[in-house]
Design an enzyme around this catalytic site. Structure first.
Site, short mmCIF file in Angstrom:
data_model
loop_
_atom_site.label_atom_id
_atom_site.label_comp_id
_atom_site.label_asym_id
_atom_site.label_seq_id
_atom_site.Cartn_x
_atom_site.Cartn_y
_atom_site.Cartn_z
N HIS A 176 53.67 -40.51 64.23
CA HIS A 176 52.38 -40.21 64.64
C HIS A 176 52.10 -38.41 64.83
O HIS A 176 51.16 -38.33 64.52
CB HIS A 176 51.53 -41.03 66.39
N ASP A 195 58.07 -45.41 67.19
CA ASP A 195 57.00 -44.49 67.19
C ASP A 195 58.18 -43.33 66.62
O ASP A 195 58.55 -42.11 67.48
CB ASP A 195 56.45 -43.80 68.45
N SER A 254 54.11 -33.93 71.83
CA SER A 254 54.63 -35.15 71.03
C SER A 254 55.38 -34.93 70.07
O SER A 254 55.42 -33.95 69.70
CB SER A 254 53.23 -35.77 70.43
#
Length: 704
Positions: free
Chosen positions: A201, A248, A365
Site C-alpha cells: 500500500h 501487503d 507503514s
C-alpha cells in the site's frame, strides 16, 4: 516550511466498512510509532525510508507589519508579490478588481490550481488561500500547473483576520533553499544488493520518477542527497487493497546496488513458534507519536525527523483473531466471531501490555517488525495496518515475511516479471496491447516459455507474443507483448506463468486483468443525439443511468469499494467541455485521498477529480491532439460511511473539433499565372479542396 516538487504519496487514516455478514466495519489506520523511544543511530543499518526529495522553500507573509504563519503550495512558483488584497471568495471565476492585487481566496469545492488561474487571469500578482477547517493547508497546485504568481496557504483563523485587512499591504515571499530536502512517506528495509522490502500500500500507484529510497537513514532532516533512484517496483500480484490488506508486500529494485548491511528474513515456521511463545518484537519508523482510539479523529501530524523504536510482543493468529473479535464486538455492540476479522496466515500481530500506549501508526507503514534471535536481528513482519493507533484492544497487524520468502527469491534470484497489469475499462470490440518487462536476475542463460493460465475466471481475449524472450542472458531484460481483445463483455483475468528449462532458475508470474464494457445507446441518445462518431460505453460494478430530470446522466448505485464508469470515444483534434457534479463523502483531513470521488481520465491519464458536495461545474479541456481519444468519468466509493446522495452526474458534453486552415494550393505546374489571376481555381486547387472536404467528413466528430 517545505515546498514539494512532486505529487505526495499520502499515507493517512483509511476508514473501511465491510459487509457485516462477513466482516465487522473495520476502522483501519496505517500505522506509526507510539510510546517508543529514540533509536540508536547505528543500531538499524538496514532501515530505509521511502522519500521524495525536493528543493526546500521558505515562505513568509507579512500584512501591515504582522507576520503570519504560511506554507507554500507544491508547484507554486517562487518569487515575491506586494500589494493590497482583494476578496475572491472561493475563486470559482475571474476575480473582480484583482488587477495588480493579491487574491485572498477561501478553500472549498474548486481545485487550487483553478483558483490561482482565475486570480492570475484577472490580473492578480499573488494568491493567499486560507483553510476552511482548522490548521494550515498542505496542498498542491498539480504537476501541470503553468501559472507564474506565488501562492501560499494560511489557516482559517488567519484568513478571517485578513478579510478585515483588505486595504493593508500584504507581502508574499517564496524563496528556494540551496540544500535538497526530503519527506518520508513510508518505511522500508534493505535486504541486499539492489533490493528493498516495503508494504504494497506504500507504493501502489507510486511514480518512480519522484519516489526514492534512503538506505540506512536515521535523521530525515539531512541526507536527502543520498537517496537512491528506483528502477522498478514489484507489488505482490495477489495484494488485496481496500479493507483486506492481504499480501501487503512489495519489492523495490534500485537502479544501483548498495553495500549497506542487509537485514535477515525470518522463515514461516519460526515466526509461528515465536508468535505462540508471545516473544518480544521491535518495530521502528518515523511515524506519528500520538495515540488515538478507533472512533477518534487522528491528531495533528506529529512525525519526528529522527528514527524511533518501540518494543511489543507477538500474538499467535488465534489470539489475534480472538482479541479483534472481542474488540469489534465491544465497539459495535454486536457479536463477531474470530473468522470475521480478516486475519490470514499471511499476517502476524503484535500488541503491548502494561497500560502504556505503544504501537505503530501513520508514517511507519512498510517498515520492519524485528525479532532478536540466536542469528541476530531478523525481520518477521512489515508494518501494514491497525485500528486507531496504540489502542490496547486492537493489536497491530503486519505482513508476515515468512509467507513470502519464495516470492521474494523468485523475483530477486530468478526470472522476474512485472507482477500485474490491468487493462482496466475497455470499450467493447476494442483491442489493447502492452509490453511487460522480463528480467533474468540469475547468473545463468535462461531458456524460457510462457503459458496463459486461468483460475476459473473468464480469460477470453488475451494473447501473448513472447518471441523476444525465448532465450535471456544473465542480468538482462526483454519484453513480451500482451494483447487483449474486448469482444466478450465482463471482467477477465489470466496468469502469465514463466517456465524455465533449468530447475536451478526460479521463475515468477504476472496477473493480467481487464474489463470489457458495453456500448450504451441510451446515453448516446441522451448526450450525443445518436452520433455515430461519438460513442458511449458504460460499465464497472454498475453502469451509469439516465437522469431524466434533464439531459444528463448519473453514476449507478454502487456499494463499498465499488466503481461506476462511463466512457466516451472519438477521433480528432479539438476541445472537450462538460459539466460535472458529485455528492459524496469528502476526506477533509487528506484531500489527496478522497473517500467518494469522481475522476476524469483522458487517454489513460488522470486529469482531474472532484469529491464532497460539488455543484455542476464546467470543465474545458483544450488542445486534444489528432488521433483516437478515450475519456473516462469514473466514480469510486471507499469502504467508509456514505454522505450526500453518493452520486456523480454529467451533462453538456461537447466536443468542438479544430478547423485547420490549410495553405493555398500551389499553382498548376502546367501554367504560369499572372498576378491578376492568382485567385482563380486551377484543377490542382479543385483536387486539394476535395481532399480537404474528405478529411473533414471522415475525421470531424459531431457536437454532443
Amino acid at each position: 516550511m517545505k515546498y514539494f516538487l512532486f505529487a505526495v504519496l499520502a499515507i493517512s487514516t483509511l476508514l473501511s466498512s465491510a459487509n457485516a455478514i462477513n466482516q465487522p466495519p473495520l476502522l483501519i489506520a496505517k500505522p506509526k510509532i507510539v510510546g517508543g523511544e529514540l533509536a540508536t543511530q547505528s543500531a538499524w543499518p538496514w532501515m530505509s525510508a521511502l522519500v521524495f526529495t525536493y528543493s526546500d522553500v521558505d515562505s513568509s507573509l507579512n500584512v501591515a507589519g504582522t507576520q503570519y504563519q504560511s506554507e507554500p503550495f507544491s508547484y507554486s512558483p517562487s518569487g515575491q508579490a506586494s500589494a493590497t488584497m482583494v476578496d475572491c471568495g472561493i475563486g470559482e471565476g475571474l476575480c473582480n478588481l484583482a488587477e495588480n492585487k493579491i487574491c485572498l481566496i477561501a478553500r472549498g469545492e474548486i481545485d487550487f490550481s483553478v483558483k490561482v488561474d482565475n486570480c492570475q487571469a484577472a490580473g492578480g500578482i499573488g494568491a493567499i488561500i486560507y483553510n476552511n477547517i482548522a490548521g494550515v493547508i498542505s496542498g498542491t497546485l498539480g504537476e501541470g500547473f503553468i501559472g507564474n504568481i506565488p501562492v501560499i496557504a494560511i489557516s482559517q483563523d488567519d484568513g478571517a483576520i485578513l478579510l478585515n485587512e483588505l486595504d493593508s499591504i500584504a507581502t508574499i515571499n517564496l524563496s528556494v533553499k540551496q540544500d535538497l530536502a526530503q519527506s518520508a512517506s513510508c518505511g522500508a528495509s534493505f535486504i541486499g544488493e539492489k533490493w528493498v522490502l516495503t508494504a504494497a500500500h506504500c507504493v501502489e500507484g507510486a511514480n518512480i520518477e519522484f519516489l526514492k529510497v534512503n538506505i540506512g537513514e536515521y535523521d530525515l532532516s539531512n541526507g536527502a542527497s543520498k537517496a537512491k533512484a528506483i528502477k522498478r517496483i514489484y507489488i505482490h500480484p495477489e495484494y488485496e487493497e481496500g479493507s483486506a490488506f492481504n499480501n501487503d508486500i512489495a519489492l523495490i529494485e534500485l537502479v544501483e546496488s548498495s553495500d549497506q548491511t542487509a537485514v535477515k528474513l525470518l522463515d514461516y515456521n519460526t515466526s509461528k513458534q515465536l508468535a505462540i511463545a508471545n516473544s518480544p518484537a521491535t518495530v521502528i519508523g518515523w511515524g506519528n507519536v500520538n495515540a488515538y482510539g478507533p472512533n477518534d479523529e487522528p491528531p495533528i501530524n506529529s512525525q519526528p525527523n529522527q528514527l524511533r523504536q518501540v518494543e511489543l510482543y507477538l500474538l499467535s493468529n488465534e489470539e489475534c483473531k480472538d482479541q479483534l473479535a472481542q474488540a469489534y464486538s465491544d465497539l459495535n455492540d454486536t457479536t463477531y466471531s474470530s473468522n470475521q476479522v480478516g486475519i490470514t496466515n499471511n499476517m502476524i500481530c503484535a500488541a503491548f501490555s502494561g497500560g502504556v500506549q505503544k504501537g505503530s501508526c501513520q508514517g511507519d507503514s512498510g517498515g520492519p517488525l524485528l525479532v532478536n534471535t540466536n542469528e541476530g536481528w531478523q525481520q518477521i513482519g512489515i508494518v501494514s495496518f491497525g485500528v486507531g493507533c496504540a489502542n490496547e484492544a486492537f493489536p497491530d497487524v503486519y505482513a508476515r515475511i515468512g509467507s513470502f520468502t519464495t516470492w521474494i527469491n523468485n523475483i530477486t534470484q530468478g526470472i522476474a516479471i512485472e507482477s500485474s497489469y490491468d487493462f482496466a475499462l475497455t470499450p467493447q470490440n476494442k483491442a489493447q496491447t502492452t509490453q511487460l518487462t522480463v528480467t533474468n536476475n540469475t547468473n545463468l542463460i535462461a531458456n524460457l516459455s510462457f503459458t496463459l493460465l486461468t483460475d476459473n475466471i473468464n480469460s477470453n481475449g488475451f494473447s501473448l507474443n513472447t518471441s523476444n524472450c525465448i532465450q535471456l542472458a544473465a542480468k538482462q531484460s526483454c519484453q513480451i507483448q500482451v494483447d487483449f481483445d474486448a469482444k466478450i463483455l465482463g471482467k477477465h483475468k489470466v496468469r502469465i506463468v514463466i517456465n524455465s528449462n533449468d530447475v536451478n532458475i526460479p521463475t515468477s508470474q504476472s496477473y493480467i486483468s481487464a474489463e470489457a464494457v458495453a456500448s450504451n445507446s441510451d446515453i448516446n441518445t441522451q448526450l450525443s443525439n445518436g452520433s455515430s462518431e461519438l460513442l458511449w460505453f458504460s460499465g464497472g460494478d454498475q453502469p451509469w443511468l439516465l437522469d431524466n430530470t434533464e439531459p444528463a446522466i448519473m453514476s449507478g448505485a454502487i456499494g463499498d469499494n465499488q466503481q461506476s464508469a462511463v466512457l466516451l470515444t472519438f477521433s480528432g483534434a479539438g476541445t472537450l467541455s462538460f459539466d460535472w457534479s458529485v455528492s459524496s463523502e469528502e476526506n477533509t483531513d487528506s484531500p489527496d485521498e478522497p473517500f467518494g470521488v469522481l475522476y476524469l481520465i483522458i487517454d489513460d491519464k488522470q486529469i482531474n477529480l472532484i469529491s464532497g458536495e460539488v455543484a455542476y461545474t464546467k470543465v474545458t479541456i483544450d488542445d486534444l491532439a489528432v488521433g483516437e481519444h478515450q475519456v473516462t468519468w469514473l466514480y469510486k466509493k471507499d469502504g467508509g460511511t456514505s454522505e450526500g446522495t453518493d452520486k456523480a452526474s454529467l451533462k453538456n458534453v461537447i466536443f468542438t473539433p479544430t478547423i485547420t486552415t490549410l495553405p493555398a494550393p500551389p499553382p498548376s505546374p502546367s501554367a504560369t499565372l499572372p498576378p491578376s489571376t492568382t485567385d482563380s481555381k486551377s484543377s490542382g486547387g479543385s483536387v486539394y479542396l476535395i481532399l480537404f472536404l474528405l478529411i473533414l467528413l471522415t475525421a470531424r466528430p459531431q457536437l454532443i
